[in-house]
Design a protein around this motif. Sequence first.
Motif, mmCIF file in Angstrom:
data_model
loop_
_atom_site.group_PDB
_atom_site.id
_atom_site.type_symbol
_atom_site.label_atom_id
_atom_site.label_comp_id
_atom_site.label_asym_id
_atom_site.label_seq_id
_atom_site.Cartn_x
_atom_site.Cartn_y
_atom_site.Cartn_z
ATOM 1 N N LEU A 152 0.892 -1.554 -0.086
ATOM 2 C CA LEU A 152 0.173 -0.064 0.381
ATOM 3 C C LEU A 152 0.646 0.757 -0.071
ATOM 4 O O LEU A 152 1.850 1.271 0.706
ATOM 5 C CB LEU A 152 -1.360 0.345 0.811
ATOM 6 C CG LEU A 152 -1.753 1.109 1.602
ATOM 7 C CD1 LEU A 152 -2.658 2.029 0.548
ATOM 8 C CD2 LEU A 152 -2.416 1.234 3.222
ATOM 9 N N VAL A 153 0.562 2.256 -1.246
ATOM 10 C CA VAL A 153 1.539 3.766 -1.523
ATOM 11 C C VAL A 153 0.761 4.659 -0.880
ATOM 12 O O VAL A 153 -0.198 5.159 -1.573
ATOM 13 C CB VAL A 153 2.005 3.038 -2.263
ATOM 14 C CG1 VAL A 153 3.273 4.730 -2.948
ATOM 15 C CG2 VAL A 153 3.155 1.726 -2.788
ATOM 16 N N ILE A 154 1.066 5.070 -0.063
ATOM 17 C CA ILE A 154 0.444 6.415 0.688
ATOM 18 C C ILE A 154 1.038 7.363 1.153
ATOM 19 O O ILE A 154 2.051 6.969 1.920
ATOM 20 C CB ILE A 154 -0.666 5.644 1.732
ATOM 21 C CG1 ILE A 154 -1.810 6.839 1.937
ATOM 22 C CG2 ILE A 154 -0.263 5.550 3.563
ATOM 23 C CD1 ILE A 154 -3.131 5.953 2.518
ATOM 24 N N GLY A 155 0.328 8.515 2.058
ATOM 25 C CA GLY A 155 1.623 9.346 2.161
ATOM 26 C C GLY A 155 0.842 11.213 1.661
ATOM 27 O O GLY A 155 -0.508 11.495 1.865
ATOM 28 N N ASP A 156 1.277 11.977 2.634
ATOM 29 C CA ASP A 156 1.209 13.691 2.342
ATOM 30 C C ASP A 156 -0.448 13.951 3.315
ATOM 31 O O ASP A 156 -1.837 14.182 2.924
ATOM 32 C CB ASP A 156 0.975 13.963 1.127
ATOM 33 C CG ASP A 156 2.395 14.406 0.517
ATOM 34 O OD1 ASP A 156 3.017 15.728 1.173
ATOM 35 O OD2 ASP A 156 3.361 13.664 -0.028
ATOM 36 N N SER A 183 5.110 7.520 2.113
ATOM 37 C CA SER A 183 6.197 8.177 1.456
ATOM 38 C C SER A 183 5.920 9.244 2.205
ATOM 39 O O SER A 183 7.376 10.388 1.311
ATOM 40 C CB SER A 183 5.640 8.569 0.053
ATOM 41 O OG SER A 183 4.445 10.146 -0.225
ATOM 42 N N GLY A 184 6.111 10.195 3.164
ATOM 43 C CA GLY A 184 6.341 11.648 3.636
ATOM 44 C C GLY A 184 5.216 12.300 3.784
ATOM 45 O O GLY A 184 3.973 12.610 3.448
ATOM 46 N N ASP A 185 5.636 13.513 4.501
ATOM 47 C CA ASP A 185 4.789 14.742 5.445
ATOM 48 C C ASP A 185 3.700 14.018 5.949
ATOM 49 O O ASP A 185 3.077 14.444 5.437
ATOM 50 C CB ASP A 185 4.281 15.707 3.894
ATOM 51 C CG ASP A 185 5.854 16.597 3.511
ATOM 52 O OD1 ASP A 185 6.566 16.179 3.902
ATOM 53 O OD2 ASP A 185 4.983 17.246 2.610
ATOM 54 N N GLY A 186 3.520 13.072 7.616
ATOM 55 C CA GLY A 186 2.816 13.021 8.552
ATOM 56 C C GLY A 186 2.092 14.019 8.083
ATOM 57 O O GLY A 186 0.918 14.521 8.908
ATOM 58 N N THR A 187 2.464 15.169 9.166
ATOM 59 C CA THR A 187 1.810 16.344 9.714
ATOM 60 C C THR A 187 2.600 17.976 8.358
ATOM 61 O O THR A 187 2.970 18.024 8.044
ATOM 62 C CB THR A 187 2.374 16.997 10.929
ATOM 63 O OG1 THR A 187 3.696 16.953 11.504
ATOM 64 C CG2 THR A 187 2.118 15.124 12.189
ATOM 65 N N THR A 188 1.813 18.693 9.131
ATOM 66 C CA THR A 188 2.237 19.881 8.225
ATOM 67 C C THR A 188 3.295 20.267 8.759
ATOM 68 O O THR A 188 4.423 20.513 8.005
ATOM 69 C CB THR A 188 0.904 21.287 8.938
ATOM 70 O OG1 THR A 188 -0.365 20.475 8.903
ATOM 71 C CG2 THR A 188 1.111 22.783 8.169
ATOM 72 N N LEU A 189 4.005 20.099 10.347
ATOM 73 C CA LEU A 189 4.933 20.751 10.678
ATOM 74 C C LEU A 189 5.611 19.267 12.040
ATOM 75 O O LEU A 189 4.765 19.368 12.812
ATOM 76 C CB LEU A 189 5.875 22.148 11.076
ATOM 77 C CG LEU A 189 6.494 23.080 11.805
ATOM 78 C CD1 LEU A 189 7.307 23.019 9.652
ATOM 79 C CD2 LEU A 189 6.984 24.355 11.743
ATOM 80 N N GLY A 190 7.087 19.088 11.467
ATOM 81 C CA GLY A 190 6.996 17.204 12.639
ATOM 82 C C GLY A 190 7.284 17.746 13.754
ATOM 83 O O GLY A 190 6.984 17.368 14.363
ATOM 84 N N PRO A 191 7.800 19.159 13.896
ATOM 85 C CA PRO A 191 7.822 19.813 15.699
ATOM 86 C C PRO A 191 6.541 19.823 16.613
ATOM 87 O O PRO A 191 6.701 19.537 17.689
ATOM 88 C CB PRO A 191 8.719 20.894 15.502
ATOM 89 C CG PRO A 191 9.489 20.748 14.638
ATOM 90 C CD PRO A 191 8.253 20.013 13.320
ATOM 91 N N VAL A 352 3.297 9.991 -8.664
ATOM 92 C CA VAL A 352 3.332 10.687 -7.152
ATOM 93 C C VAL A 352 1.659 9.988 -7.212
ATOM 94 O O VAL A 352 0.496 9.537 -7.378
ATOM 95 C CB VAL A 352 3.088 11.896 -7.999
ATOM 96 C CG1 VAL A 352 2.449 12.812 -7.171
ATOM 97 C CG2 VAL A 352 4.355 12.144 -8.481
ATOM 98 N N VAL A 353 1.709 9.920 -5.114
ATOM 99 C CA VAL A 353 0.879 9.421 -5.108
ATOM 100 C C VAL A 353 0.552 10.658 -3.437
ATOM 101 O O VAL A 353 1.019 9.629 -2.611
ATOM 102 C CB VAL A 353 0.431 8.001 -4.760
ATOM 103 C CG1 VAL A 353 -0.547 7.336 -3.737
ATOM 104 C CG2 VAL A 353 0.755 7.241 -5.454
ATOM 105 N N GLY A 354 0.255 11.599 -4.372
ATOM 106 C CA GLY A 354 0.064 12.242 -3.777
ATOM 107 C C GLY A 354 -0.571 13.551 -2.825
ATOM 108 O O GLY A 354 -0.172 14.485 -1.692
ATOM 109 N N SER A 355 -1.544 13.093 -2.084
ATOM 110 C CA SER A 355 -2.276 12.925 -1.423
ATOM 111 C C SER A 355 -3.199 11.774 0.056
ATOM 112 O O SER A 355 -4.415 11.605 -1.291
ATOM 113 C CB SER A 355 -3.097 14.821 -1.116
ATOM 114 O OG SER A 355 -3.424 14.636 0.041
#
Length: 407
Positions: A152-156, A183-191, A352-355
Amino acid sequence: LHQGGSIMLASCGYSVATVDGASVPEPSSPMLGKDPTPKFVHVDVGGDPRTGAAILWRTNDETTLATTVQYGTLGATDQSETGFTFVYDLDAPTSAGLTEVRMHETHLCGLTPDTEYSYRVGGIDAGGTESWSPVYTFRTLPMDPNAPMTLLVIGDTRDGYSEWGTMLQQAFTTATPDIILFSGDGTTLGPIQDEWEAWFMAVQDELPTVPMILAHGNHDVSSVNWFSQFAMPGDEQNFAVQLGGVHLTIANDTPIDPSDLTGSIAQTLDANLKAGIGQPWNLLMHHKPMYSAAAGPHPEDVTTMRADWLPIVDADQVDAVFNGHDHDYERSKPMHGDAAQPTTAGATVYFVVGSAGADLYDSGSSYWTAYSEKTYSYAIVRIMPGSLQMTAYRDDGSMLDSTMITK
């Protein structure tokens, strides 16, 4: 502030390190806090996903030190492995007032490939009081290079955590994956820890049951939160794993030092991809796409990645590349040397599986485009001997694109 450290896992034969901003990992000890109920349980990949798993969780308090996984086959949980615990500092208090977060992490090694394991997490204090999660199951990946497998490919997911929860549930309805590739960008800002709380809260039913591998995204910003809440092999940013007949390479295209893109990371990428030459499938996942025609805010990222890494991908005979970053769905024509090819033979297909929650970008088209659409999406990749079937779906479960690569 904490400055990181490492712990040797004798049963696995490797060490695990925490980064700057996190404490030195300490072995489990028999102490339960005021509310040691486990939460946010998830299965990651600490080493070889065919013979092991990393299981991570939090508790409702931040003081519980007991960190144990009871596990077994055929529905039993008759084996036990203790893990380690550590805390990491927060840039700002959470809405609940937390200034640091405690993680619990246990690595299981020496497991049987392609086998279902039952497990529960928690622990026992010195007085014999116990606290355990429900019993979950996960399956190790196959060793057999001809074994069928489903990815399963998913992200953003940033900005859209309810959408993320809905989409992961829908994806599991479409097909039960053997592994999740994020594929990355779990949250708006990592911290920002409150966002991670929402991220995990949305998927508490799915993440305990399927191993997950993550690529680092630019919004993850190499934060201590990102490194601490997940477990990946090696440096957790640039590594390769074998999944049956799939050789999967993960790369960080947003390092702290951008010069690493053409330096140390490019060298590691090349070595990892070269190890996949001759394998049934040689796949790559990183965050920023080399081929995207989305009307997003950063077209320069596409040209940068193409200049930095395209020659490596071509030379190392990569079959497919999975990306996010641009918030649409796109599939490229088979590409080699920045030119579209008539077939996939000797060429690479870029997806690109982008959102899965982030605000969508308008889709576009260019000389490399085979299909594009402005939509939330996830993709199911079915691996069979001689074929890779990649099917993308919208968030309502309807199919939006499908293609097959054969060898």
